[in-house]
Design an enzyme around this catalytic site. Structure first.
Site, PDB file in Angstrom:
ATOM      1  CG  ASP A  84      -1.951  -0.788   1.250  1.00 61.51           C
ATOM      2  OD1 ASP A  84      -2.672  -1.104   0.061  1.00 61.51           O
ATOM      3  OD2 ASP A  84      -2.325  -1.559   2.225  1.00 61.51           O
ATOM      4  CG  LEU A 107      -2.602  -2.228  -4.298  1.00 59.47           C
ATOM      5  CD1 LEU A 107      -2.317  -2.121  -5.826  1.00 59.47           C
ATOM      6  CD2 LEU A 107      -1.465  -2.871  -3.610  1.00 59.47           C
ATOM      7  CG  ASP A 108     -10.208  -0.779  -3.971  1.00 62.81           C
ATOM      8  OD1 ASP A 108     -10.541  -0.184  -3.015  1.00 62.81           O
ATOM      9  OD2 ASP A 108     -10.901  -1.495  -4.739  1.00 62.81           O
TER      10      ASP A 108
END
Ligand code: AFP
Length: 281
Positions: free
Chosen positions: A41, A85-86
């Site tokens: 992330d 960063l889903d």
């Protein structure tokens, strides 16, 4: 605006390359919404910050992974809010995940949205860019994003992507979702909004929902980084959105950049059915 798109293309290409051999471990830190951060992330966030900081047209960057916005150029017009960063909690199982970008003019509010973009890091690298319509691009062997097709939502879909822990749903929501399954809708839910929305957009319709729950009365999904960009894309594709009460998620306003909201995205048929079910006495 096109210049911003080019910088975003560079950033997602770098993230996609890094994702081939990633560090999938966790940091000790949490982001503002209380999620424990993966090292990746933070790496994705750094890649986007470093790449987009070089773009002179960007006034400020707002990241889901940072507490405060980062001012770049006071004279510039656009504010870019992004989820680097889903779906990152699915990295360990190698599911498709993505990055989401919302481009706001002058002010970060839904009514100031001018474009929305997301990338999908799956078996292929794909990018969806939406300004006036929703265009799907795919990376070729020469590292160029090639236009594939325009994404359009039909009046009614067949997919039901339904989020939130079921034991925490209220009765109205549970009844509405059961009604869709009874009507023949199929469950499709990976746990990464980018993938679940991408499937609905590519298949031409369906419903994605993340409702208010007993333990999360304002839902889970973040307005500025997830909800507004996907609401913009859904509506430009011919679909409809709602928070369960209103006629469009894009009517909402928040002061807190990390605000969350219940959210529903779909074809017109499913959102009209939702409004009927939610507003029935
Ligand atoms: P992560 O980025 O922490 O994996 O969360 C993903 C997400 O924000 C969104 O992409 C999903 O739709 C949603 O959370 C999934 O949440 P549930 O696991 O509660 O269904």
């Amino acid at each position: 605006m096109d210049e911003i798109f080019d910088y975003i293309k560079k950033a997602v290409l770098s993230i996609s390359n890094e994702l081939k051999f990633p560090d999938t471990s966790y940091n000790q830190s949490q982001n503002k919404t209380g999620d424990t951060q993966l090292k990746f992330d933070v790496i994705s966030d750094e890649i986007i910050t470093n790449t987009l900081s070089k773009c002179p047209n960007i006034k400020a960057l707002i990241s889901e992974e940072k507490d405060e916005s980062l001012i770049l150029n006071e004279e510039a017009t656009y504010i870019v809010a992004y989820d680097p960063l889903d779906g990152s909690s699915l990295m360990d199982v190698n599911f498709a995940i993505g990055s989401i970008f919302a481009i706001y003019e002058k002010k970060a509010q839904a009514k100031c949205l001018k474009a929305a973009i997301y990338s999908i890091y799956g078996p292929r690298l794909e990018l969806v860019i939406c300004k006036d319509c929703v265009n799907l691009y795919r990376l070729n062997k020469e590292n160029e994003f090639i236009f594939v097709k325009k994404l359009i939502m039909q009046e009614k879909g067949k997919i039901n992507a339904t989020g939130g822990t079921q034991k925490n749903w209220d009765e109205k929501h549970a009844k509405f979702i059961k009604g869709l399954f009874d009507d023949g809708y199929r469950l499709r839910y990976s746990g990464a909004m980018v993938s679940d929305m991408h499937q609905i957009l590519c298949k031409g319709g369906g419903l994605f929902s993340y409702p208010a729950t007993k333990n999360s009365v304002n839902g889970k999904l973040r307005a500025f980084f997830e909800v507004f960009p996907f609401a913009y894309i859904t509506e430009k594709a011919g679909g409809k959105t709602s928070n369960g009460l209103n006629e469009s998620l894009l009517d909402l306003e928040f002061d807190n950049i990390h605000a969350t909201t219940p959210c529903f995205f779909g074809s017109k048929y499913e959102i009209n059915a939702l409004l009927k079910a939610y507003n029935e006495r």
